[in-house]
Scaffold this motif. Structure first.
Motif, PDB file in Angstrom:
ATOM      1  N   SER A   1       0.823  -1.253  -0.047  1.00  0.00           N
ATOM      2  CA  SER A   1       0.061   0.012  -0.069  1.00  0.00           C
ATOM      3  C   SER A   1       0.958   1.061   0.083  1.00  0.00           C
ATOM      4  O   SER A   1       0.577   2.286  -0.640  1.00  0.00           O
ATOM      5  CB  SER A   1      -0.948   0.064   1.192  1.00  0.00           C
ATOM      6  OG  SER A   1      -1.862   1.047   1.085  1.00  0.00           O
TER       7      SER A   1
ATOM      8  N   SER B   1       1.143   4.029  -2.963  1.00  0.00           N
ATOM      9  CA  SER B   1       1.008   5.414  -2.764  1.00  0.00           C
ATOM     10  C   SER B   1       2.061   6.228  -3.214  1.00  0.00           C
ATOM     11  O   SER B   1       1.920   7.448  -3.683  1.00  0.00           O
ATOM     12  CB  SER B   1       0.620   5.733  -1.115  1.00  0.00           C
ATOM     13  OG  SER B   1      -0.485   4.988  -0.850  1.00  0.00           O
TER      14      SER B   1
ATOM     15  N   VAL C   1      -1.141   5.823   5.786  1.00  0.00           N
ATOM     16  CA  VAL C   1      -1.186   4.236   5.729  1.00  0.00           C
ATOM     17  C   VAL C   1      -0.851   3.640   6.890  1.00  0.00           C
ATOM     18  O   VAL C   1       0.297   4.060   7.472  1.00  0.00           O
ATOM     19  CB  VAL C   1      -0.379   3.744   4.320  1.00  0.00           C
ATOM     20  CG1 VAL C   1      -0.483   2.398   4.399  1.00  0.00           C
ATOM     21  CG2 VAL C   1      -0.809   4.357   3.094  1.00  0.00           C
TER      22      VAL C   1
ATOM     23  N   GLY D   1      -1.875  -1.490   6.126  1.00  0.00           N
ATOM     24  CA  GLY D   1      -1.878  -1.251   4.860  1.00  0.00           C
ATOM     25  C   GLY D   1      -3.390  -0.440   4.523  1.00  0.00           C
ATOM     26  O   GLY D   1      -3.664  -0.210   3.160  1.00  0.00           O
ATOM     27  N   LYS D   2      -4.057  -0.033   5.657  1.00  0.00           N
ATOM     28  CA  LYS D   2      -5.302   0.768   5.514  1.00  0.00           C
ATOM     29  C   LYS D   2      -5.057   2.210   5.391  1.00  0.00           C
ATOM     30  O   LYS D   2      -4.313   2.823   6.009  1.00  0.00           O
ATOM     31  CB  LYS D   2      -6.158   0.322   6.584  1.00  0.00           C
ATOM     32  CG  LYS D   2      -7.518   1.028   6.512  1.00  0.00           C
ATOM     33  CD  LYS D   2      -8.549   0.469   7.406  1.00  0.00           C
ATOM     34  CE  LYS D   2      -9.795   0.857   7.268  1.00  0.00           C
ATOM     35  NZ  LYS D   2     -10.276   2.108   6.912  1.00  0.00           N
ATOM     36  N   ARG D   3      -5.926   2.865   4.463  1.00  0.00           N
ATOM     37  CA  ARG D   3      -5.656   4.490   4.271  1.00  0.00           C
ATOM     38  C   ARG D   3      -6.635   4.948   5.342  1.00  0.00           C
ATOM     39  O   ARG D   3      -7.710   4.551   5.634  1.00  0.00           O
ATOM     40  CB  ARG D   3      -6.112   4.965   3.046  1.00  0.00           C
ATOM     41  CG  ARG D   3      -5.341   4.673   1.651  1.00  0.00           C
ATOM     42  CD  ARG D   3      -5.738   5.041   0.587  1.00  0.00           C
ATOM     43  NE  ARG D   3      -4.774   4.827  -0.517  1.00  0.00           N
ATOM     44  CZ  ARG D   3      -4.986   5.449  -1.835  1.00  0.00           C
ATOM     45  NH1 ARG D   3      -6.212   6.310  -2.059  1.00  0.00           N
ATOM     46  NH2 ARG D   3      -4.112   5.112  -2.731  1.00  0.00           N
TER      47      ARG D   3
END
Length: 103
Positions: A50, A54, A83, A87-89
């Motif tokens: 992620s 990005s 992030v 791996g989550k925004r």
């Protein structure tokens, strides 16, 4: 990627031969350790993927950091996000950004 890790964990678990007289607690502990390790590896893989995506597709803010010192990215809709370690925004407002500390 999760399927590969799951298959690897299953193969590792089945390759460990446990004698018939072994206690269940040892078998359960091995299974828990494999599950914990696979989850940790999956989270790290998601984080790296992620953040890499990005860095390629979005721009990194040079002068600001997130509420806890995270690197801030700006997407193509001019939204700010960072992030996490899974791996989550996490989107933040411009008011939540802090100045980057001088090294």
């Amino acid at each position: 990627m999760k399927k590969i890790l799951s298959i690897a964990a299953i193969l590792a678990a089945t390759s460990l031969t446990v004698p018939a007289f072994a206690q269940n607690s040892k078998v359960e502990k091995v299974g828990q350790d494999i599950k914990k390790g696979a989850k940790k590896a999956g989270n790290k893989t998601a984080e790296i993927a992620s953040k890499g995506k990005s860095r390629v597709t979005d721009t990194e803010h040079k002068d600001k950091v997130g509420p806890n010192g995270e690197n801030i990215f700006i997407d193509n809709h001019s939204r700010y996000y960072w992030v996490d370690d899974k791996g989550k925004r996490h989107y933040v407002t411009e008011g939540q950004l802090k100045d980057k500390p001088k090294d």
